[in-house]
Design an enzyme around this catalytic site. Structure first.
Site, PDB file in Angstrom:
ATOM      1  N   ARG A   1      39.112 -26.846  42.456  1.00 40.28           N
ATOM      2  CA  ARG A   1      38.621 -26.788  41.079  1.00 40.28           C
ATOM      3  C   ARG A   1      38.811 -28.194  40.513  1.00 40.28           C
ATOM      4  O   ARG A   1      39.830 -28.830  40.751  1.00 40.28           O
ATOM      5  CB  ARG A   1      39.378 -25.707  40.307  1.00 40.28           C
ATOM      6  CG  ARG A   1      39.080 -24.320  40.918  1.00 40.28           C
ATOM      7  CD  ARG A   1      39.316 -23.172  39.977  1.00 40.28           C
ATOM      8  NE  ARG A   1      38.572 -21.991  40.415  1.00 40.28           N
ATOM      9  CZ  ARG A   1      39.046 -21.058  41.236  1.00 40.28           C
ATOM     10  NH1 ARG A   1      40.257 -21.162  41.733  1.00 40.28           N
ATOM     11  NH2 ARG A   1      38.300 -20.023  41.565  1.00 40.28           N
TER      12      ARG A   1
ATOM     13  N   ASP B   1      33.304 -11.936  43.608  1.00 40.70           N
ATOM     14  CA  ASP B   1      33.263 -11.125  42.384  1.00 40.70           C
ATOM     15  C   ASP B   1      31.907 -10.464  42.116  1.00 40.70           C
ATOM     16  O   ASP B   1      31.819  -9.545  41.317  1.00 40.70           O
ATOM     17  CB  ASP B   1      33.598 -11.999  41.157  1.00 40.70           C
ATOM     18  CG  ASP B   1      34.927 -12.725  41.313  1.00 40.70           C
ATOM     19  OD1 ASP B   1      35.804 -12.198  42.001  1.00 40.70           O
ATOM     20  OD2 ASP B   1      35.066 -13.824  40.741  1.00 40.70           O
TER      21      ASP B   1
ATOM     22  N   ARG C   1      53.391   4.074  42.571  1.00 35.93           N
ATOM     23  CA  ARG C   1      53.680   2.755  43.157  1.00 35.93           C
ATOM     24  C   ARG C   1      52.483   1.833  42.925  1.00 35.93           C
ATOM     25  O   ARG C   1      51.350   2.300  42.738  1.00 35.93           O
ATOM     26  CB  ARG C   1      53.924   2.861  44.668  1.00 35.93           C
ATOM     27  CG  ARG C   1      55.201   3.571  45.043  1.00 35.93           C
ATOM     28  CD  ARG C   1      56.412   2.671  44.777  1.00 35.93           C
ATOM     29  NE  ARG C   1      57.618   3.242  45.325  1.00 35.93           N
ATOM     30  CZ  ARG C   1      58.389   4.144  44.717  1.00 35.93           C
ATOM     31  NH1 ARG C   1      58.054   4.615  43.523  1.00 35.93           N
ATOM     32  NH2 ARG C   1      59.486   4.598  45.307  1.00 35.93           N
TER      33      ARG C   1
ATOM     34  N   GLN D   1      42.134 -10.608  49.859  1.00 35.31           N
ATOM     35  CA  GLN D   1      40.769 -10.112  49.614  1.00 35.31           C
ATOM     36  C   GLN D   1      39.705 -11.155  49.946  1.00 35.31           C
ATOM     37  O   GLN D   1      38.545 -10.833  50.160  1.00 35.31           O
ATOM     38  CB  GLN D   1      40.606  -9.711  48.135  1.00 35.31           C
ATOM     39  CG  GLN D   1      41.393  -8.476  47.770  1.00 35.31           C
ATOM     40  CD  GLN D   1      41.516  -8.296  46.272  1.00 35.31           C
ATOM     41  OE1 GLN D   1      40.720  -7.625  45.661  1.00 35.31           O
ATOM     42  NE2 GLN D   1      42.522  -8.896  45.676  1.00 35.31           N
TER      43      GLN D   1
HETATM   44  P1  ADP Z   1      33.698 -20.630  40.639  1.00 35.79           P
HETATM   45  O1  ADP Z   1      32.653 -21.620  40.979  1.00 35.79           O
HETATM   46  O2  ADP Z   1      34.259 -19.932  41.836  1.00 35.79           O
HETATM   47  O3  ADP Z   1      33.272 -19.690  39.520  1.00 35.79           O
HETATM   48  P2  ADP Z   1      35.272 -22.118  38.699  1.00 35.79           P
HETATM   49  O4  ADP Z   1      34.774 -21.347  37.529  1.00 35.79           O
HETATM   50  O5  ADP Z   1      36.729 -22.442  38.724  1.00 35.79           O
HETATM   51  O6  ADP Z   1      34.967 -21.405  40.085  1.00 35.79           O
HETATM   52  O7  ADP Z   1      34.444 -23.473  38.755  1.00 35.79           O
HETATM   53  C1  ADP Z   1      34.598 -24.354  39.851  1.00 35.79           C
HETATM   54  C2  ADP Z   1      34.351 -25.748  39.399  1.00 35.79           C
HETATM   55  O8  ADP Z   1      33.015 -25.884  38.897  1.00 35.79           O
HETATM   56  C3  ADP Z   1      35.233 -26.231  38.253  1.00 35.79           C
HETATM   57  O9  ADP Z   1      36.512 -26.655  38.674  1.00 35.79           O
HETATM   58  C4  ADP Z   1      34.416 -27.410  37.733  1.00 35.79           C
HETATM   59  O10 ADP Z   1      34.550 -28.512  38.614  1.00 35.79           O
HETATM   60  C5  ADP Z   1      32.990 -26.875  37.862  1.00 35.79           C
HETATM   61  N1  ADP Z   1      32.558 -26.247  36.612  1.00 35.79           N
HETATM   62  C6  ADP Z   1      32.949 -25.065  36.094  1.00 35.79           C
HETATM   63  N2  ADP Z   1      32.353 -24.823  34.902  1.00 35.79           N
HETATM   64  C7  ADP Z   1      31.564 -25.897  34.646  1.00 35.79           C
HETATM   65  C8  ADP Z   1      30.707 -26.273  33.565  1.00 35.79           C
HETATM   66  N3  ADP Z   1      30.518 -25.475  32.511  1.00 35.79           N
HETATM   67  N4  ADP Z   1      30.073 -27.465  33.650  1.00 35.79           N
HETATM   68  C9  ADP Z   1      30.236 -28.272  34.710  1.00 35.79           C
HETATM   69  N5  ADP Z   1      31.046 -27.974  35.759  1.00 35.79           N
HETATM   70  C10 ADP Z   1      31.704 -26.812  35.747  1.00 35.79           C
HETATM   71  O1  F6P Z   2      36.386 -15.962  41.674  1.00 43.39           O
HETATM   72  C1  F6P Z   2      37.023 -15.545  42.837  1.00 43.39           C
HETATM   73  C2  F6P Z   2      38.457 -15.189  42.560  1.00 43.39           C
HETATM   74  O2  F6P Z   2      39.044 -14.758  43.779  1.00 43.39           O
HETATM   75  C3  F6P Z   2      38.670 -14.146  41.464  1.00 43.39           C
HETATM   76  O3  F6P Z   2      38.423 -12.835  41.909  1.00 43.39           O
HETATM   77  C4  F6P Z   2      40.106 -14.422  41.087  1.00 43.39           C
HETATM   78  O4  F6P Z   2      40.367 -14.041  39.758  1.00 43.39           O
HETATM   79  C5  F6P Z   2      40.205 -15.917  41.211  1.00 43.39           C
HETATM   80  O5  F6P Z   2      39.170 -16.323  42.100  1.00 43.39           O
HETATM   81  C6  F6P Z   2      41.532 -16.385  41.743  1.00 43.39           C
HETATM   82  O6  F6P Z   2      41.534 -17.766  41.706  1.00 43.39           O
HETATM   83  P1  F6P Z   2      42.619 -18.661  42.435  1.00 43.39           P
HETATM   84  O7  F6P Z   2      42.284 -18.681  43.893  1.00 43.39           O
HETATM   85  O8  F6P Z   2      42.491 -19.989  41.787  1.00 43.39           O
HETATM   86  O9  F6P Z   2      43.961 -18.006  42.207  1.00 43.39           O
END
Ligand code: ADP
Ligand code: F6P
Length: 332
Positions: free
Chosen positions: A73, A128, A248, A256
């Site tokens: 990220r 997701d 539990r 996952q």
């Molecule tokens: P995923 O792509 O799995 O949904 P994230 O939401 O953490 O995971 O986003 C991954 C990366 O994408 C972020 O760390 C950032 O680098 C980039 N990103 C997320 N949101 C934005 C945005 N609104 N604009 C530009 N880059 C973004």
């Molecule tokens: O978006 C995929 C996911 O596995 C979600 O289901 C979960 O909330 C999140 O990523 C966990 O993120 P991280 O690996 O940063 O703990």
């Protein structure tokens, strides 16, 4: 015709990213397009972590979960200055376009790059299943198979001990994983963010089941509602002596995401990878590949922001007809 493109995997890894990378690279070889892997998500652009991807690099990786490119990220990528800097770096590396494999956040990053003039295509990769305009994301099917396998295992011990188990599953704000895994594992209750749950109805459902001489039950709780621990505390304190069963909790966590890609994910990822590479080479850009009614589909990346796919209506009906307690839509 493209000469050299980049691929980046970003955000949470999902099983199927490797088959998608493989399909992109192999289709690139067929077309004569050079493919460069960017390591560690968007951060790898700034760190100039580029690796040439050929047949050898992707060979034997179709069965591996995770991503051979690594992911991360990269918070600064949300800023326009960082996006423009990234495009300058890619230009200096002679990268003419970028394929982004990731979830909704990563695809928002892809949309931003496209607005700043880079040729970009996105592939929806997320356990997701929270991305619109595709019926399935790469990784969701494998994750569901892992979840139902783990619930089956919990059920064996639940039955031996006459217990009720709360299972916390991932899914961010989306209840898809919880609802679908509850249906396919024969669970009694799904607690999902899209629906308001009623503890008394849940307790009634579990009690009726016990009176029918079923000695165990499973409640699947989506992490987007609350933690499994919080839910268990609320259930126990509301039920008092009504449950007459020990409760539990099992939090499934990151296992996952770790399953070897299922057939469905290997096939979907291969199709999406090939389709993206062919379309990119023919001039398509600014879009995300999706699958709708089993056909490949393109959506404008700019239209994805702020939208979530609805839960499948037939799955909601099915859950209810199978006797599951799932609550009522939150907005009613
Ligand atoms: P995923 O792509 O799995 O949904 P994230 O939401 O953490 O995971 O986003 C991954 C990366 O994408 C972020 O760390 C950032 O680098 C980039 N990103 C997320 N949101 C934005 C945005 N609104 N604009 C530009 N880059 C973004
Ligand atoms: O978006 C995929 C996911 O596995 C979600 O289901 C979960 O909330 C999140 O990523 C966990 O993120 P991280 O690996 O940063 O703990």
């Amino acid at each position: 015709m493209l000469k050299r493109i980049g691929i980046v995997t970003s955000g949470g890894d999902s099983p199927g990213m490797n088959p998608a990378i493989r399909a992109i690279v192999r289709t690139g070889i067929s077309l004569g397009v050079e493919v460069v892997g960017i390591q560690n998500g968007y951060q790898g652009i700034f760190d100039k972590e580029f690796m040439p991807l050929g047949s050898v690099e992707v060979s034997g990786r179709i069965r591996d979960a995770g991503t051979i490119l690594s992911t991360s990220r990269c918070p600064k990528f949300k800023e326009a200055a960082a996006q423009i800097e990234a495009i300058e770096i890619l230009k200096k590396e002679n990268v003419q376009g970028l394929l982004v494999l990731g979830g909704d956040g990563s695809l928002a990053g892809a949309a931003a790059l496209s607005r700043h003039g880079l040729r970009v295509l996105g592939l929806p990769c997320s356990i997701d299943n929270d991305i619109p305009d595709t019926e399935l994301c790469i990784g969701t099917d494998t994750c569901l198979n892992t979840v139902i396998h783990l619930i089956d295992m919990v059920k064996a011990t639940a039955a031996s001990h006459n217990r009720c188990f709360i299972i916390e599953v991932m899914g961010r704000k989306q209840g898809y994983l919880a609802l679908m895994s509850a249906i396919a594992s024969g669970s009694q209750v799904a607690v999902i963010p899209e629906f308001r749950y009623d503890l008394d109805k849940i307790i009634d459902n579990l009690t009726r089941r016990r009176l029918r001489r079923h000695n165990n039950s499973v409640v699947v709780v989506a992490e987007g509602v609350c933690s499994g621990q919080d839910f268990m505390n609320r259930l126990i304190s509301t039920a008092g002596t009504r449950l007459e069963q020990e409760v539990r909790l099992t939090v499934l966590g990151h296992v996952q995401r770790g399953g070897s890609p299922s057939f469905a994910d290997r096939y979907l990822a291969s199709r999406m990878g090939e389709y993206a590479m062919l379309a990119f080479n023919q001039g398509e850009h600014g879009s995300m590949v999706g699958v709708v009614r089993n056909r490949m589909n393109m959506t404008d990346l700019q239209t994805l922001t702020g939208r979530r796919p609805p839960l499948p209506a037939d799955a909601i009906r099915l859950a209810r007809n199978l006797g599951m307690e799932i609550g009522v839509p939150s907005e009613t």
